[in-house]
Write a protein that holds these residues in place. Structure first.
Motif, PDB file in Angstrom:
ATOM      1  N   ILE A  73      43.465  51.626  38.410  1.00  0.00           N
ATOM      2  CA  ILE A  73      43.703  50.342  39.069  1.00  0.00           C
ATOM      3  C   ILE A  73      42.560  49.374  38.760  1.00  0.00           C
ATOM      4  O   ILE A  73      42.789  48.223  38.372  1.00  0.00           O
ATOM      5  CB  ILE A  73      43.848  50.518  40.598  1.00  0.00           C
ATOM      6  CG1 ILE A  73      45.148  51.258  40.932  1.00  0.00           C
ATOM      7  CG2 ILE A  73      43.832  49.146  41.294  1.00  0.00           C
ATOM      8  CD1 ILE A  73      45.342  51.510  42.419  1.00  0.00           C
ATOM      9  N   GLU A  78      46.910  50.365  35.319  1.00  0.00           N
ATOM     10  CA  GLU A  78      48.083  50.714  36.129  1.00  0.00           C
ATOM     11  C   GLU A  78      48.946  49.483  36.374  1.00  0.00           C
ATOM     12  O   GLU A  78      48.451  48.403  36.675  1.00  0.00           O
ATOM     13  CB  GLU A  78      47.647  51.311  37.468  1.00  0.00           C
ATOM     14  CG  GLU A  78      48.801  51.814  38.315  1.00  0.00           C
ATOM     15  CD  GLU A  78      48.322  52.661  39.479  1.00  0.00           C
ATOM     16  OE1 GLU A  78      48.641  52.312  40.626  1.00  0.00           O
ATOM     17  OE2 GLU A  78      47.628  53.665  39.233  1.00  0.00           O
ATOM     18  N   THR A  79      50.258  49.677  36.240  1.00  0.00           N
ATOM     19  CA  THR A  79      51.212  48.592  36.478  1.00  0.00           C
ATOM     20  C   THR A  79      51.801  48.716  37.865  1.00  0.00           C
ATOM     21  O   THR A  79      52.212  49.801  38.289  1.00  0.00           O
ATOM     22  CB  THR A  79      52.348  48.637  35.433  1.00  0.00           C
ATOM     23  OG1 THR A  79      51.789  48.507  34.128  1.00  0.00           O
ATOM     24  CG2 THR A  79      53.339  47.507  35.674  1.00  0.00           C
ATOM     25  N   ASP A  80      51.846  47.620  38.590  1.00  0.00           N
ATOM     26  CA  ASP A  80      52.413  47.584  39.932  1.00  0.00           C
ATOM     27  C   ASP A  80      53.927  47.788  39.839  1.00  0.00           C
ATOM     28  O   ASP A  80      54.621  47.043  39.149  1.00  0.00           O
ATOM     29  CB  ASP A  80      52.096  46.245  40.597  1.00  0.00           C
ATOM     30  CG  ASP A  80      52.394  46.244  42.085  1.00  0.00           C
ATOM     31  OD1 ASP A  80      53.556  46.513  42.446  1.00  0.00           O
ATOM     32  OD2 ASP A  80      51.476  45.960  42.869  1.00  0.00           O
ATOM     33  N   GLU A  86      49.915  43.936  36.242  1.00  0.00           N
ATOM     34  CA  GLU A  86      48.727  44.756  36.408  1.00  0.00           C
ATOM     35  C   GLU A  86      48.391  44.883  37.893  1.00  0.00           C
ATOM     36  O   GLU A  86      48.353  43.896  38.623  1.00  0.00           O
ATOM     37  CB  GLU A  86      47.570  44.094  35.650  1.00  0.00           C
ATOM     38  CG  GLU A  86      46.252  44.815  35.731  1.00  0.00           C
ATOM     39  CD  GLU A  86      45.160  44.050  34.994  1.00  0.00           C
ATOM     40  OE1 GLU A  86      44.113  43.777  35.610  1.00  0.00           O
ATOM     41  OE2 GLU A  86      45.372  43.716  33.804  1.00  0.00           O
ATOM     42  N   THR A  87      48.155  46.103  38.348  1.00  0.00           N
ATOM     43  CA  THR A  87      47.856  46.328  39.754  1.00  0.00           C
ATOM     44  C   THR A  87      46.509  45.723  40.124  1.00  0.00           C
ATOM     45  O   THR A  87      45.512  45.931  39.434  1.00  0.00           O
ATOM     46  CB  THR A  87      47.833  47.833  40.071  1.00  0.00           C
ATOM     47  OG1 THR A  87      49.084  48.415  39.723  1.00  0.00           O
ATOM     48  CG2 THR A  87      47.567  48.079  41.556  1.00  0.00           C
ATOM     49  N   TYR A  92      46.799  45.741  46.354  1.00  0.00           N
ATOM     50  CA  TYR A  92      47.256  47.113  46.575  1.00  0.00           C
ATOM     51  C   TYR A  92      46.831  47.610  47.958  1.00  0.00           C
ATOM     52  O   TYR A  92      47.631  48.200  48.697  1.00  0.00           O
ATOM     53  CB  TYR A  92      46.686  48.027  45.489  1.00  0.00           C
ATOM     54  CG  TYR A  92      47.098  49.470  45.605  1.00  0.00           C
ATOM     55  CD1 TYR A  92      48.320  49.903  45.074  1.00  0.00           C
ATOM     56  CD2 TYR A  92      46.285  50.397  46.243  1.00  0.00           C
ATOM     57  CE1 TYR A  92      48.694  51.232  45.181  1.00  0.00           C
ATOM     58  CE2 TYR A  92      46.653  51.727  46.356  1.00  0.00           C
ATOM     59  CZ  TYR A  92      47.859  52.140  45.817  1.00  0.00           C
ATOM     60  OH  TYR A  92      48.247  53.460  45.935  1.00  0.00           O
TER      61      TYR A  92
END
Length: 211
Positions: A73, A78-80, A86-87, A92
């Motif tokens: 993250i 990491e992809t949301d 992008e997270t 988050y």
């Protein structure tokens, strides 16, 4: 009067403090060097990144799934699943904590409380962070157990060891350090950015985001 200009070094973090670092960030755009305005080069989520990097390089922690989750993250890997983007660590934490009334800036403050408040102190994100990133949180608490500001001092010193040598080497080109960033004149930004990237790589850092 020599009192109008000052530069001091904090002995614990080797951070430099000067007239330039102490003015409000929004005023730095009005400063110049040899007639050129300053622009900044920042490390995205600087201290969380340095924390995540320490953990992912530590064999005692890097096999833990929550450590990898945290690192991915922070480093934008990491992809949301909701937005497809992008997270963002702050958004988050807003979601997993259920504190949807918080703005991103407020979430950033709450996240910093997780990192730097006393272990017994309250922070809105602590319960959710403990659930999502248990190993990371245990490490944070362990570092702060005897001295609650130890983690902050450690990460600030790491920032200094990255940014200050570059600023020192290229100060004659209008390069100044401001803790987790460099301020450079516009005509030298690309050159200094490349030198800063080289500094990160020399120190063994990967997946950093300079902008």
């Amino acid at each position: 009067d020599d009192k109008l200009i000052f530069v001091t070094e904090d002995e614990k973090t080797i951070r430099l403090f000067s007239n330039f670092t102490c003015i409000k960030s929004e005023l730095r755009q009005f400063c110049s060097y040899k007639g050129e305005s300053f622009v900044s080069i920042d490390l995205k989520t600087s201290q969380p990144y340095l924390l995540a990097h320490d953990l992912i390089k530590n064999p005692d922690y890097n096999n833990e799934s929550d450590v990898r989750h945290f690192y991915d993250i922070i480093t934008g890997k990491e992809t949301d699943i909701i937005t497809g983007k992008e997270t963002d660590i702050y958004e988050y934490l807003i979601r997993v904590s259920g504190l949807h009334h918080l703005t991103r800036d407020e979430a950033k403050v709450e996240f910093m409380k997780v990192l730097y408040s006393k272990n017994r102190g309250y922070a809105d994100f602590k319960p959710a962070f403990d659930i999502e990133f248990t190993t990371v949180y245990e490490y944070i608490k362990a570092v702060k157990r005897k001295q609650h500001n130890k983690l902050a001092l450690k990460l600030q010193k790491k920032e200094s060891m990255i940014f200050i040598p570059v600023a020192t080497e290229y100060c004659n080109l209008g390069c100044l350090s401001v803790h987790d960033s460099l301020y450079v004149i516009e005509s030298k930004k690309d050159f200094i950015l490349e030198k800063l990237k080289q500094r990160f790589k020399k120190l063994g850092y990967k997946d950093f985001d300079l902008r």
